[in-house]
Every structure is written in structure tokens, then in C-alpha cells.
Design an enzyme around this catalytic site. Structure first.
Site, PDB file in Angstrom:
ATOM      1  N   MET A   1      52.947 -13.152  20.160  1.00  0.00           N
ATOM      2  CA  MET A   1      51.838 -12.232  20.404  1.00  0.00           C
ATOM      3  C   MET A   1      52.338 -10.856  20.834  1.00  0.00           C
ATOM      4  O   MET A   1      53.441 -10.714  21.338  1.00  0.00           O
ATOM      5  CB  MET A   1      50.917 -12.802  21.460  1.00  0.00           C
ATOM      6  CG  MET A   1      49.977 -13.813  20.862  1.00  0.00           C
ATOM      7  SD  MET A   1      48.643 -14.190  21.972  1.00  0.00           S
ATOM      8  CE  MET A   1      47.536 -15.010  20.828  1.00  0.00           C
ATOM      9  N   GLY A   2      51.499  -9.894  20.685  1.00  0.00           N
ATOM     10  CA  GLY A   2      51.831  -8.512  21.037  1.00  0.00           C
ATOM     11  C   GLY A   2      51.258  -7.590  19.990  1.00  0.00           C
ATOM     12  O   GLY A   2      51.916  -7.244  19.027  1.00  0.00           O
TER      13      GLY A   2
ATOM     14  N   ILE B   1      48.051 -10.927  28.252  1.00  0.00           N
ATOM     15  CA  ILE B   1      49.286 -11.626  27.947  1.00  0.00           C
ATOM     16  C   ILE B   1      50.290 -10.683  27.281  1.00  0.00           C
ATOM     17  O   ILE B   1      51.495 -10.851  27.397  1.00  0.00           O
ATOM     18  CB  ILE B   1      48.994 -12.854  27.063  1.00  0.00           C
ATOM     19  CG1 ILE B   1      50.161 -13.810  27.132  1.00  0.00           C
ATOM     20  CG2 ILE B   1      48.705 -12.482  25.638  1.00  0.00           C
ATOM     21  CD1 ILE B   1      49.862 -15.125  26.526  1.00  0.00           C
ATOM     22  N   ASP B   2      49.764  -9.681  26.592  1.00  0.00           N
ATOM     23  CA  ASP B   2      50.654  -8.740  25.896  1.00  0.00           C
ATOM     24  C   ASP B   2      51.348  -7.795  26.876  1.00  0.00           C
ATOM     25  O   ASP B   2      52.251  -7.067  26.494  1.00  0.00           O
ATOM     26  CB  ASP B   2      49.859  -7.892  24.896  1.00  0.00           C
ATOM     27  CG  ASP B   2      49.274  -8.724  23.775  1.00  0.00           C
ATOM     28  OD1 ASP B   2      49.683  -9.890  23.633  1.00  0.00           O
ATOM     29  OD2 ASP B   2      48.405  -8.208  23.058  1.00  0.00           O
TER      30      ASP B   2
ATOM     31  N   ARG C   1      49.670 -18.954  25.044  1.00  0.00           N
ATOM     32  CA  ARG C   1      48.679 -18.421  25.986  1.00  0.00           C
ATOM     33  C   ARG C   1      47.661 -19.459  26.449  1.00  0.00           C
ATOM     34  O   ARG C   1      46.919 -19.212  27.405  1.00  0.00           O
ATOM     35  CB  ARG C   1      47.974 -17.193  25.404  1.00  0.00           C
ATOM     36  CG  ARG C   1      46.963 -17.490  24.326  1.00  0.00           C
ATOM     37  CD  ARG C   1      46.175 -16.237  23.960  1.00  0.00           C
ATOM     38  NE  ARG C   1      44.917 -16.609  23.341  1.00  0.00           N
ATOM     39  CZ  ARG C   1      44.098 -15.768  22.739  1.00  0.00           C
ATOM     40  NH1 ARG C   1      44.382 -14.478  22.686  1.00  0.00           N
ATOM     41  NH2 ARG C   1      42.976 -16.173  22.218  1.00  0.00           N
TER      42      ARG C   1
ATOM     43  N   GLY D   1      39.989  -3.814  27.555  1.00  0.00           N
ATOM     44  CA  GLY D   1      38.574  -3.688  27.186  1.00  0.00           C
ATOM     45  C   GLY D   1      37.679  -4.117  28.340  1.00  0.00           C
ATOM     46  O   GLY D   1      36.719  -3.434  28.700  1.00  0.00           O
TER      47      GLY D   1
ATOM     48  N   MET E   1      49.793 -21.131  21.274  1.00  0.00           N
ATOM     49  CA  MET E   1      50.431 -22.095  22.182  1.00  0.00           C
ATOM     50  C   MET E   1      50.994 -21.426  23.429  1.00  0.00           C
ATOM     51  O   MET E   1      51.108 -22.056  24.475  1.00  0.00           O
ATOM     52  CB  MET E   1      51.549 -22.825  21.451  1.00  0.00           C
ATOM     53  CG  MET E   1      51.006 -23.751  20.392  1.00  0.00           C
ATOM     54  SD  MET E   1      52.306 -24.489  19.456  1.00  0.00           S
ATOM     55  CE  MET E   1      53.051 -25.494  20.709  1.00  0.00           C
TER      56      MET E   1
ATOM     57  N   GLY F   1      33.150  -8.779  22.792  1.00  0.00           N
ATOM     58  CA  GLY F   1      31.871  -8.128  22.463  1.00  0.00           C
ATOM     59  C   GLY F   1      30.808  -8.462  23.501  1.00  0.00           C
ATOM     60  O   GLY F   1      31.087  -9.063  24.542  1.00  0.00           O
TER      61      GLY F   1
ATOM     62  N   GLU G   1      53.477  -9.716  16.711  1.00  0.00           N
ATOM     63  CA  GLU G   1      52.417  -9.683  15.694  1.00  0.00           C
ATOM     64  C   GLU G   1      52.029  -8.272  15.240  1.00  0.00           C
ATOM     65  O   GLU G   1      51.591  -8.075  14.114  1.00  0.00           O
ATOM     66  CB  GLU G   1      51.169 -10.413  16.203  1.00  0.00           C
ATOM     67  CG  GLU G   1      50.557  -9.779  17.442  1.00  0.00           C
ATOM     68  CD  GLU G   1      49.284 -10.483  17.902  1.00  0.00           C
ATOM     69  OE1 GLU G   1      49.000 -10.427  19.101  1.00  0.00           O
ATOM     70  OE2 GLU G   1      48.594 -11.070  17.065  1.00  0.00           O
TER      71      GLU G   1
HETATM   72  N1  LIG Z   1      34.770   0.580  26.117  1.00  0.00           N
HETATM   73  C1  LIG Z   1      34.155  -0.517  26.544  1.00  0.00           C
HETATM   74  N2  LIG Z   1      33.049  -0.395  27.297  1.00  0.00           N
HETATM   75  C2  LIG Z   1      32.397  -1.490  27.733  1.00  0.00           C
HETATM   76  N3  LIG Z   1      32.799  -2.742  27.469  1.00  0.00           N
HETATM   77  C3  LIG Z   1      33.888  -2.924  26.723  1.00  0.00           C
HETATM   78  C4  LIG Z   1      34.636  -1.830  26.229  1.00  0.00           C
HETATM   79  N4  LIG Z   1      35.679  -2.306  25.530  1.00  0.00           N
HETATM   80  C5  LIG Z   1      35.579  -3.648  25.578  1.00  0.00           C
HETATM   81  N5  LIG Z   1      34.523  -4.021  26.297  1.00  0.00           N
HETATM   82  C6  LIG Z   1      34.074  -5.395  26.563  1.00  0.00           C
HETATM   83  O1  LIG Z   1      35.094  -6.082  27.281  1.00  0.00           O
HETATM   84  C7  LIG Z   1      35.169  -7.424  26.839  1.00  0.00           C
HETATM   85  C8  LIG Z   1      36.595  -7.778  26.511  1.00  0.00           C
HETATM   86  O2  LIG Z   1      37.181  -6.822  25.624  1.00  0.00           O
HETATM   87  P1  LIG Z   1      38.313  -7.249  24.572  1.00  0.00           P
HETATM   88  O3  LIG Z   1      37.794  -8.311  23.680  1.00  0.00           O
HETATM   89  O4  LIG Z   1      38.823  -6.023  23.951  1.00  0.00           O
HETATM   90  O5  LIG Z   1      39.404  -7.980  25.447  1.00  0.00           O
HETATM   91  P2  LIG Z   1      40.362  -7.416  26.567  1.00  0.00           P
HETATM   92  O6  LIG Z   1      39.667  -7.412  27.862  1.00  0.00           O
HETATM   93  O7  LIG Z   1      40.914  -6.103  26.120  1.00  0.00           O
HETATM   94  O8  LIG Z   1      41.461  -8.541  26.642  1.00  0.00           O
HETATM   95  P3  LIG Z   1      42.684  -8.808  25.630  1.00  0.00           P
HETATM   96  O9  LIG Z   1      43.029  -7.550  24.943  1.00  0.00           O
HETATM   97  O10 LIG Z   1      43.779  -9.250  26.487  1.00  0.00           O
HETATM   98  O11 LIG Z   1      42.224  -9.871  24.740  1.00  0.00           O
HETATM   99  C9  LIG Z   1      34.224  -7.574  25.668  1.00  0.00           C
HETATM  100  O12 LIG Z   1      33.096  -8.285  26.111  1.00  0.00           O
HETATM  101  C10 LIG Z   1      33.886  -6.159  25.272  1.00  0.00           C
HETATM  102  O13 LIG Z   1      32.571  -6.026  24.793  1.00  0.00           O
HETATM  103  O1  LIG Z   2      42.368 -14.481  18.343  1.00  0.00           O
HETATM  104  P1  LIG Z   2      41.888 -13.817  19.575  1.00  0.00           P
HETATM  105  O2  LIG Z   2      41.340 -14.719  20.594  1.00  0.00           O
HETATM  106  O3  LIG Z   2      40.991 -12.661  19.279  1.00  0.00           O
HETATM  107  O4  LIG Z   2      43.158 -13.207  20.306  1.00  0.00           O
HETATM  108  C1  LIG Z   2      44.239 -12.636  19.660  1.00  0.00           C
HETATM  109  C2  LIG Z   2      44.752 -11.471  20.429  1.00  0.00           C
HETATM  110  O5  LIG Z   2      44.700 -11.659  21.805  1.00  0.00           O
HETATM  111  C3  LIG Z   2      45.885 -11.202  22.408  1.00  0.00           C
HETATM  112  O6  LIG Z   2      46.550 -12.315  22.887  1.00  0.00           O
HETATM  113  C4  LIG Z   2      45.564 -10.290  23.563  1.00  0.00           C
HETATM  114  O7  LIG Z   2      44.952 -11.021  24.547  1.00  0.00           O
HETATM  115  C5  LIG Z   2      46.679 -10.508  21.325  1.00  0.00           C
HETATM  116  O8  LIG Z   2      48.054 -10.627  21.459  1.00  0.00           O
HETATM  117  C6  LIG Z   2      46.155 -11.163  20.098  1.00  0.00           C
HETATM  118  O9  LIG Z   2      46.216 -10.310  18.974  1.00  0.00           O
HETATM  119 MG   LIG Z   3      42.580  -5.662  24.849  1.00  0.00          MG
END
Ligand SMILES: Nc1ncnc2c1ncn2[C@@H]1O[C@H](COP(=O)(O)OP(=O)(O)OP(=O)(O)O)[C@@H](O)[C@H]1O
Ligand SMILES: O=P(O)(O)OC[C@H]1O[C@](O)(CO)[C@@H](O)[C@@H]1O
Ligand SMILES: [Mg+2]
Length: 552
Positions: free
Chosen positions: A334-335, A290-291, A446, A262, A444, A236, A390
């Protein structure tokens, strides 16, 4: 190993229709993973545009036979940079600062004075080197899509003293984050003589809510031996305007963004805002997941380490199961949306009797169901090991109010607990006594430092990104080769078949469907010239469109 770079707005073929586009400002609570729209530099590790849609102007054609076209998509602000060549050759080019700042001065790359590189035959990557998207092609197929090869360029667009770089890590943890940070800092310092590198504390919101950390080779020297990220991370808090205000206020001109799908969407909108404001700021993404579910790249850093660590949980499950009468070891890995960790951990272990992943729906009761298989396996060998990703079977779990995390990712229910209870209840009803041990090593796998091979991979990605940014590319990410679609296990692909034949588990396809598939396959075979391989679940038309790629 060669790397590539690609645009942060990687275009549609890589993005599943069900996924969320970069255009949506925040993730919605969809079951589908938010997709990343960014592009790559590749040198079989290469770079590609964060978005090929971000290009305002066509790139200079390096060859008179090539032509540029503007594809659709994106925010309508910037168009993709597509270069067409002979024999169906297509270059999906990477955005460059000169696309909107055409008169930027260039400098000689300081790398040519680096003694470590004096033995290298060629310091710089040939500007015309590209990396193909598809590795396996048919002899008659067009040359297809290519990405820029990653690596140092002869001319750079930043003077070393002028560079004020920053690094941020976002999303979930992944082995290797610290290695990437370390290598970005080391590359900037030792190859380019850069002296100003800031660490942004705690993810995107750290740009406007936290202090920065000065990163020097000394500070990062040992960090690759530690799990996590020394910068901290968060979900976020992406506020594009505030982030770019902070970039401008701090005089930052290179932004290295490490994170998952994201994060890369966030990187893409940062790039767009930077470009809209006309800033000389290079935005470079390094994909982390990691996924292994990020489209375009074949494998994310940290994945090998996670699979290796998962072996420890599977081994424990096996020892426990073997040592008890009707022992069942159940391991959840995870996944969220893809079962790569579960699939590779299963294939590597050889102790697993059944692997359940999100891409392959399963059912519990009746002919061909999981319960029947568990009973059979226990009768045959007296014990068994089940690995469950998961995100598997979420549709079977009771409906609950849909909850999301701060980034909008759907919070999943615990399929491991649910499965344990259901197996126990079923066996009790069958008057069969079992001994089930549920192991959940989730964090564990990651939260550990990356292994040797991931460390090398992290180095390649980090160096590719720095070379790309110094060469003036922006709105791109670096990666190791690429895949065609969103990264999910393709259950009609050979790797899943390898797993099924290694575990001997049911396919969980109903017998009618299997018969239909067989018939469909036969018709396809008859339509193909003899000797041609059939590989995936695509229709004949899909396959033609996919340049008759055959997956290994
Ligand atoms: N569509 C988007 N536009 C702008 N920022 C975004 C968007 N989606 C996600 N973010 C921002 O990217 C950051 C990481 O997003 P998220 O928590 O989904 O993790 P991720 O990068 O997808 O990694 P993972 O899935 O491996 O945990 C957050 O700070 C989130 O606010
Ligand atoms: O508990 P957190 O930190 O949100 O992360 C959990 C998620 O992050 C991931 O490892 C992706 O990075 C997913 O496999 C899992 O669902
Ligand atoms: Mg993601």
C-alpha cells in the site's frame, strides 16, 4: 515518548500547494492526496489545533513578553492562534471552547483522585509546556514553531456527569483502530468518570443514517486483539449540516474522530459548524493512515504493524525467487501517494533488490532503467525481489478514465500487474527465461490487529485526545511530534539514500541530472561554513527558512 496536540486547520507550511484545502467541501479527483488541515496537541505526544485558523480570539498570553498575532488563511471565520515569544519562539496554539464561550465554568480534574496517578510526581502538564516542531535545529536558528504539549490539565471544562461523548471511525482500515476506540472509552471511564460514550456506526454517514452503539469498558475490553474497527467505517457521506444536527439532537458534547486526511478535513468543518452554532462541543481528531501520509505527524499508528506484516509477503517472494532459475518475486504494498510502507519494509527486510515508490519516478527501458537492472541482477545472483508501492509509476500506465472512490480519492491502476507483464514481455524479447511470482498482500497488511508498539502508541494518542477535550480544547488533533511538510518520502533525504545503498538499485535519475545535482551540492557546500551538514534537496534559501533543520 511525548505527544502534542495541534489545530485541525494546520496552516500552510504543512500543506503542499498541490493538495486540496480543507476549505473545499469535498475531495476532488486530484492525484494529490487531500491534505488535512487540523491541529495538534503534542506532548512529544502533544496536541495541536485542528486549525489554528479557527481561533476567533487571541489566547491569554501566559507571559507578558509574548504577543499574539492573527495569521491568515482558513475560511476567514476564525483566525489562527499564534503566540510569539523570545528568540523567535512561536506557539501555534490550539483552539479552545472559551474562544467563543468565554464564561464556561471549570472543575478540578478528577484525575488527581485517581490512585493510579498518586505515584506520579506531577499530575498535570505545565500549561507552558510546548513541543518543538523541528527536532534538529542549528545553534544560530530561531527557536521556531511549537505546539501544545498533550496531557491532563489541572482544570477541566466538563463535569464528568455532563459528558456525552461519541467516537467515529472513517476512511480505510488501519491496524490499531480498535485499540484507539478502547483507550478513548477506558480513559473517559476510568480517569474522568464519564459514563456516556456512544459509538457511531459506519463512518460519518452513521451520524444521520445508522444506529449508535453504547460503548462501555466491558464492550471494548478485548477489541484491541481484533483487526478492523468494531464501529465500521465508510468513505463519502460527509454532510456537515446533518452531522452537526445529529450531534445537537443527541446532546453529544465530545466528538472523537479517528481517520485519515479526508476524515480530518471533515472533522475540521464539523468543528467550524459547531463553533458557528456556538455549541459547547469539543471536536477531537486522531490521525490514522496506514500510508503514513498525513502531514504534521511523524508516524501514524498501525504503520509499524503494516511494515511488519509486509515482511511476510517479502519473505515469501524471496523464498519463491530463490528457489527458481531467474526467479523474480514482486510484491505490491500500500501507499497511494507516499512510499513509506515500501521503503521501511524494504529497509527492514534486506532481501529486496529494488523498491519503487511514487515519489521516485522510474523508467523501464534504456540505460539506467529497470529492465537493465533486472537483467544485471539476475545474471549476478540468479534471482531478485522487487517491492512496488501501489502509487508508483502511475504516470507510466496507460491513460484510463479517471475513477474516484466515494470520498473523491483517485482509484489507481494495478502497477504490480502492469510491471509483471512488462518484465515478462521484455525478458521474452531478450530470450531470457524468467520465473516471476507476483504477490499482492494489499489488505492483509492493514486488516490485522496492531502490534505491541502500535498498541502503546494508540494508547498515548487516545489519552492525549481525551485530556485535550476534557480541558476544553476543540478543533484539534493529537500526534506524535511533527514533520514539516506533507508526509511524503523525500528522495533527497538520508532514509531514501540508506535504501538505495542497501538495495544497490538505480536511482532512475538520468546521468545528466545526477551530474547537475552533484554540481549544485558542491556549490552549496562551498557556500556553507566548513563542517556544516547538508541534508535535503532544499535550496540554500529554503534551508535558511527552514531553520537549517537537519534531518536525522
Ligand atoms: N474535504 C472534506 N470535507 C469534508 N469531509 C471530507 C473531506 N474529505 C473527505 N471527507 C470525508 O472523510 C471521510 C473519509 O475520507 P477518505 O475516504 O478520503 O479517507 P481518509 O480519512 O483520508 O483515510 P485513508 O486515506 O487513510 O483511507 C469520508 O466520509 C469523506 O466523505
Ligand atoms: O480499497 P479501499 O478500502 O478504498 O482502500 C484502499 C486505500 O486505502 C489506503 O490503505 C489508505 O488508507 C491506501 O493505501 C489504499 O489505496
Ligand atoms: Mg486519505
Amino acid at each position: 515518548m511525548d505527544s502534542l496536540i495541534f489545530s485541525l486547520h494546520h496552516s500552510s507550511p504543512l500543506i503542499p500547494s498541490s493538495s486540496i484545502s480543507l476549505r473545499s467541501p469535498a475531495c476532488s479527483a486530484s492525484l494529490s492526496p487531500p491534505s488535512s488541515n487540523f491541529s495538534f496537541f503534542t506532548h512529544r505526544l502533544g496536541f495541536a489545533p485542528v486549525s489554528r485558523r479557527l481561533m476567533a480570539a487571541p489566547p491569554p498570553a501566559s507571559d507578558s513578553k509574548t504577543a499574539t498575532t492573527n495569521g491568515g488563511g482558513g475560511h476567514g471565520l476564525f483566525k489562527p492562534k499564534i503566540v510569539n515569544g523570545d528568540y523567535g519562539y512561536v506557539l501555534e496554539d490550539v483552539p479552545h471552547l472559551t474562544d467563543y464561550l468565554p464564561h464556561l465554568p471549570t472543575h478540578s480534574n478528577p484525575l488527581q483522585d485517581n490512585p493510579a496517578y498518586s505515584v506520579v510526581k506531577q499530575y498535570f502538564v505545565d500549561v507552558d509546556d510546548t513541543v518543538p516542531q523541528r527536532i534538529v535545529v542549528h545553534k544560530d536558528s530561531p527557536r521556531g514553531t511549537h505546539f501544545r504539549r498533550a496531557g491532563p490539565r489541572q482544570k477541566v471544562y466538563f463535569d464528568s456527569d455532563e459528558v456525552n461523548a461519541c467516537i467515529v471511525t472513517c476512511g480505510g482500515l488501519c491496524p490499531g483502530l480498535n485499540t484507539v476506540i478502547r483507550e478513548i472509552v477506558s480513559t473517559l471511564y476510568s480517569m474522568y468518570g464519564v459514563k456516556k460514550v456512544l459509538g457511531i456506526d459506519g463512518g460519518y454517514r452513521g451520524f444521520y443514517a445508522r444506529n449508535t452503539i453504547n460503548l462501555t469498558p466491558k464492550v471494548v475490553n478485548d477489541i484491541h486483539k481484533r483487526g478492523g474497527t468494531i464501529l465500521g467505517t465508510s468513505r463519502g457521506g460527509h454532510d456537515t449540516k446533518k452531522i452537526v444536527d445529529s450531534i445537537e439532537d443527541r446532546g453529544i458534547n465530545q466528538v472523537y474522530i479517528i481517520g485519515g486526511d479526508g476524515t480530518q478535513k471533515g472533522a475540521s468543518v464539523i468543528y467550524e459548524e459547531v463553533r458557528r452554532r456556538g455549541l459547547k462541543v469539543a471536536v477531537a481528531g486522531i490521525p490514522k493512515t496506514i500510508d503514513n501520509d498525513i502531514p504534521v505527524i511523524d508516524k501514524s499508528f498501525g504503520f509499524d504493524t503494516a511494515v511488519e506484516e509486509a515482511q511476510r509477503a517479502i519473505n515469501a517472494a524471496h523464498v519463491e525467487a530463490e528457489s527458481a532459475e531467474n526467479g523474480i518475486g514482486l510484491v505490491k504494498l500500500m501507499g497511494r501517494y507516499s512510499g513509506f510502507i515500501a521503503m521501511y519494509a524494504t529497509l527492514a527486510s534486506r532481501d529486496v533488490d529494488c523498491c519503487l515508490i511514487p515519489e521516485s519516478p522510474f523508467y523501464l527501458k534504456g540505460e539506467g532503467g529497470l529492465f537493465e537492472f533486472v537483467e544485471k541482477r539476475l545474471k549476478e545472483s540468479g534471482h531478485m525481489v522487487i517491492v512496488v508501492a501501489e502509487g508508483a509509476g502511475q504516470e507510466l500506465l496507460s491513460e484510463s478514465k479517471s475513477m474516484t472512490d466515494a470520498s473523491g480519492n483517485k482509484l489507481l491502476q494495478d502497477v504490480g500487474l502492469w510491471l509483471s507483464q512488462n518484465i515478462k514481455d521484455h525478458m521474452k524479447a531478450q530470450k531470457m527465461s524468467i520465473n516471476l511470482k507476483y504477490i499482492d498482500p494489499t489488505y492483509m497488511i492493514r486488516a490485522i490487529p496492531s502490534n505491541a508498539s502500535d498498541n502503546v502508541y494508540c494508547t498515548l494518542l487516545a489519552q492525549s485526545c481525551v485530556h485535550g477535550a476534557m480541558a476544553g480544547y476543540s478543533g484539534f488533533t493529537s500526534g506524535l511530534r511533527i514533520i514539516e511538510k506533507q508526509n511524503k518520502v523525500i528522495i533527497t533525504d538520508r532514509m531514501w539514500a540508506r535504501l538505495l545503498s542497501s538495495t544497490n538499485q538505480p536511482s532512475f535519475m538520468c546521468p545528466k541530472l545526477v551530474a547537475e545535482k552533484k554540481k549544485e551540492m558542491q556549490t552549496k557546500m562551498e557556500a556553507q561554513p566548513s563542517g556544516q551538514l547538508m541534508d535535503d534537496g532544499n535550496t540554500g534559501a529554503d534551508k535558511k527558512a527552514a531553520n537549517k533543520e537537519v534531518r536525522a
